[in-house]
Design an enzyme around this catalytic site. Structure first.
Site, PDB file in Angstrom:
ATOM      1  N   HIS A  44      -3.542  10.260   6.487  1.00  0.00           N
ATOM      2  CA  HIS A  44      -2.540   9.263   6.878  1.00  0.00           C
ATOM      3  C   HIS A  44      -1.642   9.706   8.030  1.00  0.00           C
ATOM      4  CE1 HIS A  44      -0.155  11.832   4.369  1.00  0.00           C
ATOM      5  NE2 HIS A  44      -0.692  11.401   3.243  1.00  0.00           N
ATOM      6  N   ASP A  92       0.868  -1.180   0.000  1.00  0.00           N
ATOM      7  CA  ASP A  92       0.000   0.000   0.000  1.00  0.00           C
ATOM      8  C   ASP A  92       0.897   1.220   0.000  1.00  0.00           C
ATOM      9  OD1 ASP A  92      -2.521   1.397   0.222  1.00  0.00           O
ATOM     10  OD2 ASP A  92      -1.872   1.936   2.241  1.00  0.00           O
ATOM     11  N   HIS A 136      -4.843   3.216   7.357  1.00  0.00           N
ATOM     12  CA  HIS A 136      -4.167   4.374   6.768  1.00  0.00           C
ATOM     13  C   HIS A 136      -2.729   4.551   7.221  1.00  0.00           C
ATOM     14  CE1 HIS A 136      -7.472   5.598   4.366  1.00  0.00           C
ATOM     15  NE2 HIS A 136      -8.285   5.730   5.410  1.00  0.00           N
ATOM     16  N   ASP A 189      -2.269  -1.090   6.328  1.00  0.00           N
ATOM     17  CA  ASP A 189      -3.191  -1.387   5.237  1.00  0.00           C
ATOM     18  C   ASP A 189      -2.692  -2.560   4.394  1.00  0.00           C
ATOM     19  OD1 ASP A 189      -4.911   0.510   6.044  1.00  0.00           O
ATOM     20  OD2 ASP A 189      -4.524   1.943   4.415  1.00  0.00           O
ATOM     21  N   GLU A 203       1.091   5.587   0.597  1.00  0.00           N
ATOM     22  CA  GLU A 203       0.435   6.825   1.016  1.00  0.00           C
ATOM     23  C   GLU A 203       1.034   7.930   0.149  1.00  0.00           C
ATOM     24  OE1 GLU A 203      -2.018   6.645   3.048  1.00  0.00           O
ATOM     25  OE2 GLU A 203      -1.661   4.631   3.832  1.00  0.00           O
TER      26      GLU A 203
END
Lengths: 645, 138
Positions: free
Chosen positions: A510, A460, A600, A605, A462
């Protein structure tokens, strides 16, 4: 009946007919759609989450009873699963205890231990191996890929080429300036076929550096001695060959001779002190408390009595095994076991083995001090490489014979930090013998490999925002799945310094602020690291198209390409649950009974997504979607695939 | 070179030099004679013991690395014989590690000088060893 009334009646009739038609269509279509929904819910119960129940809105008569019956069955199924897994756990307890012992044993070894299969894929490693080889080591990865120690891959290839390989020992220079002594030995099965290789690793950087330092020592000493001797020789030969030189010249030359002699003396003193330090560094000496050493000696020598050591908190640096054997070797020349005594003398520790004078012949003891032992150097040499001395002496006043070993004292060592982080969780993830038996598919047939046998990197990202052209990745979290097992212990988690500030709106999602990214590496170094982490695996993410667009935008800056196949948990969820509309991480996690980890955070995640993905694989199988190619094809066909992000 | 305070004139102290390096013996002998001592030379440990038994000196200047019996052994041998209790022993050696120095003293040496050495310091040490403590001198 008026015209108006007729019109009203006509409208009413038309409405009734419309309503009747609509009702009829609903009656005819609804059962089919309901049946599909119920089937899908039953799939969840059967394949992913036995705790799931048919929690549906009011159902037409008959369907509600069916739902109740299914829920009752699900309840019994869940209880059965629970009791079955308890029974299995019970049966495995003994096995687990043994496993735990093995893990504790190899987990606490100072040496790195690593076992790989014939192809070089890692089946087992211990924390020391990981610390020695660096972060990129992991189950199912190949030792040929270790970038810091390329020599390991070379040694592996040499072993693979020989039908009956023998153990090899070599020193490997790492790209980070460290040196490892590696022993690689074949592991045979019962048919004498090579099954894999066992490697032990030891950090010998200190030894290599010290031998390097000794080379430099010899070189520098030689250079200085030559220089000094040249000055001396030139001055003295000039003095002798020109006896009629004037007084002033004679005085000058004599001063040169005197000065050079002093300088050489000093240089020699320094050089010898330096050499003693260098030599001691290359032996396998360990720091040990004097009291502990005395305990070792008492046992080995069967000492008749022990005088408690004075200054018990003195420490020495010794090879205790070699010392104990050497002293036992000398003591064997005496008649009966000695008494032991130890005390601190200035910078030294003195250990005495004491016999009554009639029990030990001083000459017999002395005679072995300079003779090589059967399996080792002479006792005097053993003492010498400890920076110590050994001798035999008569104590006339007490009518005793003493064997004395003098060792340098060392400063009290700092308390050692705990060597390894404790293993969290019941099942540590640094071994997987399944890998040995389940052969991985060659890369070419990846597409036809069952999903449960592939390797995945679930990740994942951010970002600073939603636009891949102007926004940037500021965090990547990833975990690997090997053999349908989530390896949480081998996670990748990296913050990345962005070129633009993080907008407050993104921070609210986040929690990453500009200040958090101060010490983080730029994308140019972080992305290649993630690329290596994700090597030879299928990339998986939730709503992967979003992350891939950012990765592709970043590829240009960091000179790596992500060419591996990609799967999307959002699409797969839509494949297995087309009747559900919500395919957010939260909704899927709730449906499949997956706990949510740090929502997040990139790593949190990724972990949640990986857990969801493992459940989705089972659900895909129920729909006949077994291979990677099938999963990719089904993904493309789903409605969500047509959305452009 | 400082002259030592006059030893008893009728019987100048005798120094036995035990070393197998002729080039250092030449200097040591010269220095000691200049300082008023009589000297004798042994080239090995065994030589030294023979001389000791015939006519024990007041001081033995003892190298450690000798052919055959080494200097530590000569030192031990001397100290194991109580009739030579009065004989002073000075180690004069290239063995200069701390542990070796400690061993020398543990075996009964009275002084330990490492090679290379300052000739002035050497003569002063010889003088210190051969001068009786103040209370013995009237």
């Amino acid at each position: 009946m008026s015209q108006t009334q007729l019109l009203a009646l006509g409208v009413l009739l038309a409405l009734l007919a419309g309503a009747a038609l609509f009702w009829l269509r609903e009656r005819l279509q609804r059962p089919a759609s309901l049946a599909r929904r119920i089937a899908s819910e039953v799939h969840i119960i059967a394949a992913a989450n036995a705790g799931h129940r048919l929690d549906m809105e009011e159902l037409p008569s008959g369907f509600d009873e069916l739902a109740e019956a299914i829920d009752a069955l699900a309840g019994r199924y869940e209880r059965l699963l629970t009791s079955q897994s308890q029974a299995v756990m019970q049966a495995r307890t003994d096995l687990l205890v043994e496993h735990a012992r093995l893990i504790a044993l190899i987990g606490n070894l100072a040496e790195g231990v690593l076992i790989c299969d014939q192809a070089g894929e890692i089946l087992l490693y211990n924390p020391s191996a990981r610390a020695l080889l660096g972060e990129m080591i992991g189950l199912g990865r190949s030792i040929s890929d270790l970038r810091r120690f390329p020599a390991l891959g070379h040694a592996l290839r040499l072993m693979q080429q020989q039908p009956h390989p023998r153990p090899r020992v070599f020193v490997s220079a790492g790209t980070d300036g460290r040196f490892l002594r590696v022993r690689i030995a074949p592991v045979f099965d019962q048919g004498r076929e090579v099954q894999g290789f066992a490697l032990t690793l030891e950090d010998v950087t200190a030894q290599v550096q010290s031998s390097d330092a000794r080379d430099r020592w010899v070189y520098a000493l030689g250079r200085d001695l030559r220089g000094g001797l040249a000055n001396l020789r030139a001055a003295i030969e000039t003095l002798r060959e020109h006896p009629d030189m004037d007084a002033e010249m004679r005085l000058t030359l004599e001063a040169i001779v005197a000065g050079e002699a002093v300088r050489l003396s000093q240089r020699m003193g320094e050089a010898l002190a330096e050499y003693a330090r260098l030599t001691r560094a290359c032996w396998h000496l360990e720091d040990i408390a004097l009291s502990d050493l005395m305990q070792v000696l008492t046992q080995r020598l069967h000492a008749s009595s022990v005088h408690p050591p004075q200054g018990a908190d003195a420490w020495v640096q010794v090879d205790s095994l070699a010392l104990a054997r050497m002293l036992a070797h000398v003591a064997a020349r005496a008649d009966g076991p000695p008494a032991l005594a130890a005390h601190v003398q200035g910078d030294h520790v003195r250990i005495d083995l004491i016999w009554p004078a009639d029990r030990a012949d001083i000459r017999r003891l002395r005679s072995v001090l300079n003779e090589a032992q059967v399996d080792g150097p002479a006792p005097a040499e053993v003492a010498s490489y400890h920076g110590g001395e050994i001798w035999v002496q008569r104590d006339r006043a007490r009518d005793q014979v003493q064997l004395t070993l003098l060792l340098p004292r060392i400063p009290l060592p700092e308390p050692a930090p705990p060597a390894h982080t404790p293993i969290i969780g019941s099942r540590p993830e640094f071994y997987d013998f399944d890998l040995l038996f389940r052969r991985p598919a060659p890369a070419t047939s990846m597409a036809s490999t069952p999903l449960s046998r592939l390797r995945y990197t679930v990740f994942d990202t951010e970002t600073t925002g939603l636009d891949p052209d102007s926004d940037e990745i500021i965090a990547i979290g990833a975990v690997r799945i090997v053999n349908a097992r989530l390896l949480e212990g081998e996670a990748f988690h990296q913050l990345i310094r962005s070129r633009r500030p993080v907008p407050p709106g993104a921070t609210r999602i986040h929690g990453i602020r500009d200040a958090d990214l101060q010490g983080a590496p730029p994308l140019e170094t972080a992305l290649p690291a993630f690329h290596r982490f994700a090597r030879d695996s299928v990339l998986v993410a939730h709503n992967v198209a979003f992350d891939m667009r950012f990765l592709q935008a970043a590829e240009r800056r960091s000179n790596v390409r992500f060419r591996q196949p990609v799967l999307d948990t959002l699409l797969i969820s839509a494949i297995v649950h087309p009747e559900h509309k919500d395919h957010s991480i939260e909704a899927i996690a709730a449906r499949l009974g997956v706990p949510i980890q740090d929502r997040h955070s990139a790593l949190g995640d990724a972990i949640t997504t990986a857990r969801i993905f493992l459940k989705l694989i089972s659900l895909l199988e129920l729909r006949g979607i077994v291979t990677l190619a099938q999963a990719q094809e089904a993904s493309e066909q789903t409605y969500f695939a047509r959305i452009r992000y | 070179m400082p002259q030592p305070e006059s030893p008893v004139p009728s019987h100048p102290p005798r120094v036995l030099i035990v070393d197998d390096e002729p080039n250092i013996i030449i200097s040591i002998e010269f220095l000691l004679r200049q300082a008023g001592y009589t000297t004798q030379v042994a080239h090995s440990g065994e030589d030294a013991l023979r001389i000791l038994q015939q006519e024990p000196p007041d001081l033995v200047v003892l190298d450690i690395m000798l052919p055959g019996m080494d200097g530590f052994e000569v030192c031990q041998w001397i100290r194991e014989h109580s009739e030579w209790n009065h004989v002073k022993i000075m180690m004069l050696t290239a063995k200069g590690r701390d542990a070796e120095i400690s061993k020398g003293f543990a075996l009964g040496a009275d002084a330990y000088i490492t090679k290379p050495f300052s000739t002035r310091h050497f003569v002063e040490e010889v003088h210190r060893l051969l001068t009786p403590p103040a209370e013995d001198r009237i």
